[in-house]
Design an enzyme around this catalytic site. Structure first.
Site, mmCIF file in Angstrom:
data_model
loop_
_atom_site.group_PDB
_atom_site.id
_atom_site.type_symbol
_atom_site.label_atom_id
_atom_site.label_comp_id
_atom_site.label_asym_id
_atom_site.label_seq_id
_atom_site.Cartn_x
_atom_site.Cartn_y
_atom_site.Cartn_z
ATOM 1 N N GLN A 1 61.468 -9.244 44.266
ATOM 2 C CA GLN A 1 61.729 -10.445 43.766
ATOM 3 C C GLN A 1 61.884 -11.716 44.753
ATOM 4 O O GLN A 1 61.015 -12.649 44.507
ATOM 5 C CB GLN A 1 63.200 -10.255 42.984
ATOM 6 C CG GLN A 1 63.476 -11.808 42.419
ATOM 7 C CD GLN A 1 64.709 -11.622 41.430
ATOM 8 O OE1 GLN A 1 64.466 -11.023 40.355
ATOM 9 N NE2 GLN A 1 65.796 -12.046 41.856
ATOM 10 N N GLN B 1 61.590 -10.574 31.246
ATOM 11 C CA GLN B 1 61.750 -9.777 32.357
ATOM 12 C C GLN B 1 62.405 -8.303 32.159
ATOM 13 O O GLN B 1 62.356 -7.531 32.822
ATOM 14 C CB GLN B 1 62.185 -10.402 33.580
ATOM 15 C CG GLN B 1 64.023 -10.471 33.372
ATOM 16 C CD GLN B 1 64.388 -11.285 34.516
ATOM 17 O OE1 GLN B 1 64.071 -12.516 34.717
ATOM 18 N NE2 GLN B 1 64.767 -10.573 35.665
ATOM 19 N N LYS C 1 69.203 -8.455 47.973
ATOM 20 C CA LYS C 1 69.074 -7.015 47.606
ATOM 21 C C LYS C 1 67.851 -6.973 46.884
ATOM 22 O O LYS C 1 67.143 -5.791 46.690
ATOM 23 C CB LYS C 1 70.247 -6.744 46.598
ATOM 24 C CG LYS C 1 70.115 -5.411 45.856
ATOM 25 C CD LYS C 1 71.602 -5.001 45.248
ATOM 26 C CE LYS C 1 71.587 -5.351 43.977
ATOM 27 N NZ LYS C 1 70.660 -4.594 43.214
ATOM 28 N N HIS D 1 76.996 -12.700 43.625
ATOM 29 C CA HIS D 1 76.506 -13.878 43.290
ATOM 30 C C HIS D 1 77.465 -15.190 43.892
ATOM 31 O O HIS D 1 77.323 -16.020 44.081
ATOM 32 C CB HIS D 1 76.610 -13.950 41.656
ATOM 33 C CG HIS D 1 75.853 -13.213 40.991
ATOM 34 N ND1 HIS D 1 76.389 -11.843 40.441
ATOM 35 C CD2 HIS D 1 74.575 -13.035 40.914
ATOM 36 C CE1 HIS D 1 75.289 -11.492 39.971
ATOM 37 N NE2 HIS D 1 74.153 -11.961 40.101
ATOM 38 N N SER E 1 75.908 -4.929 42.354
ATOM 39 C CA SER E 1 74.823 -5.158 41.374
ATOM 40 C C SER E 1 75.778 -5.277 40.010
ATOM 41 O O SER E 1 76.922 -4.633 39.768
ATOM 42 C CB SER E 1 73.990 -4.022 40.984
ATOM 43 O OG SER E 1 73.408 -3.799 39.870
ATOM 44 N N SER E 2 75.167 -6.025 39.105
ATOM 45 C CA SER E 2 75.746 -6.491 37.670
ATOM 46 C C SER E 2 75.816 -4.870 36.838
ATOM 47 O O SER E 2 76.506 -4.694 36.126
ATOM 48 C CB SER E 2 74.896 -7.242 36.902
ATOM 49 O OG SER E 2 74.842 -8.393 37.532
HETATM 50 O O1 PAF Z 1 67.702 -11.804 39.878
HETATM 51 C C1 PAF Z 1 68.008 -12.079 38.694
HETATM 52 O O2 PAF Z 1 69.350 -12.376 38.444
HETATM 53 C C2 PAF Z 1 66.943 -12.792 37.734
HETATM 54 O O3 PAF Z 1 65.944 -12.033 37.963
HETATM 55 C C3 PAF Z 1 66.533 -14.257 38.178
HETATM 56 C C4 PAF Z 1 66.122 -14.458 39.400
HETATM 57 C C5 PAF Z 1 67.688 -15.038 37.800
HETATM 58 C C6 PAF Z 1 65.545 -14.625 37.020
HETATM 59 O O4 PAF Z 1 66.038 -14.289 35.752
#
Ligand code: PAF
Length: 310
Positions: free
Chosen positions: A180, A82, A176, A58, A212-213
């Site tokens: 999406q 989601q 990654k 990030h 990744s988190s």
């Molecule tokens: O990738 C993410 O962290 C999430 O899917 C996003 C794009 C912020 C939408 O909630």
């Protein structure tokens, strides 16, 4: 420092409501326009949507925006729409204080961290976006409804971040989450959303694991086992480069043979449509190897671009 030499605050401005976000970015863009001077073109706003639990991946998104844009906004919102599974939503890392420190060090101007009520004031949205066919395969097949919820919140965040004054507008997403990113690009194209989408390359730990988190939930043995994913992708890329047959079945077998790793899929796809390309014959100019596996309780995804065959 900005490109015009103004010192940046170490701590970003934290706002939670759409109205506060709009007034903060309008004021910052007006300042940027004044600093640029007449005739220097519009200032730009860069938005980095995240769910928090931030890591170096990030930070790379935020620094990329900082290098390109006059005003940088990072959103932090764990989007319930989601997540199919309440337990997964509950245990998603929430680390706002650490996130603010990291974003301050990246020179981010504004952090937008709305509550669920700020984002969905009418309660659960009745009207949502559908990711269509591309949202039903691979990650979409494993997580039904995930991409509809993701696109719905990204559309809202893009609308909320839209500059209220003349400005260029970009939004940054990591490569990654390749499916999406492809869906977001497609949404922006299909719905004429006035924003430029920038994909930012995957950041990996020194051992190759894609950041990744969720990596924080891996035990030491699980983490070691998880390395098979980036190793197999690296081998596929090397074979593609050398013109050798890719042999997806052998690559899948290598992952399956790794104790503690439960392979969901390993496929080669067209990166813009996510249609399967397979491991034989001519590939399109850009093809993507995508993998997902469960390691312990953690679902991991990774991918690698493959060079074309002759
Ligand atoms: O990738 C993410 O962290 C999430 O899917 C996003 C794009 C912020 C939408 O909630």
């Amino acid at each position: 420092m900005t490109s015009t030499g103004t010192p940046r605050p170490a701590t970003p401005l934290l706002v939670s409501t759409p109205a506060d976000l709009r007034s903060a970015t309008t004021a910052l863009l007006d300042d940027a326009r004044t600093r640029r001077g007449a005739g220097a073109g519009h200032p730009s706003l860069g938005l980095v949507p995240t769910m928090g639990g931030l890591h170096e991946g990030h930070a790379t998104l935020a620094r990329t925006a900082r290098g390109a844009d006059d005003v940088v906004v990072v959103s932090i919102f764990v989007n319930p729409l989601q997540f199919g599974d309440q337990a997964d939503l509950d245990r998603y890392p929430r680390t706002l204080d650490d996130d603010l420190l990291l974003l301050g060090a990246c020179g981010v101007d504004v952090v937008f961290a709305p509550s669920v009520e700020d984002m969905y004031p009418g309660g659960e949205p009745l009207v949502r976006l559908s990711a269509g066919r591309m949202g039903e395969v691979l990650e979409g097949a494993a997580r039904p409804g995930h991409f509809d919820g993701m696109l719905t919140v990204v559309a809202k965040l893009l609308n909320l971040g839209l500059p209220g004054t003349a400005a260029d507008y970009r939004a940054y997403f990591g490569e990654k989450d390749a499916q999406q990113l492809a869906l977001i690009r497609r949404m922006v194209l299909d719905l004429n959303v006035p924003v430029r989408i920038e994909g930012v390359p995957i950041v990996r730990d020194a051992d190759g694991l894609a950041l990744s988190s969720r990596n924080r939930f891996l035990g030491a043995d699980e983490r070691r086992a998880a390395l098979v994913l980036s190793r197999v992708l690296g081998d596929l890329r090397a074979r593609a480069r050398g013109g050798a047959p890719l042999d997806l079945e052998a690559a899948r077998a290598e992952i399956t043979a790794e104790g503690g790793v439960d392979l969901d899929y390993l496929e080669i796809v067209d990166p813009s449509s996510f249609a399967p390309v397979g491991d034989r014959g001519t590939r399109p100019a850009s093809a993507l190897a995508v993998v997902a596996a469960r390691v312990g309780a953690v679902r991991l995804i990774d991918n690698a671009f493959l060079p074309p065959v002759g």
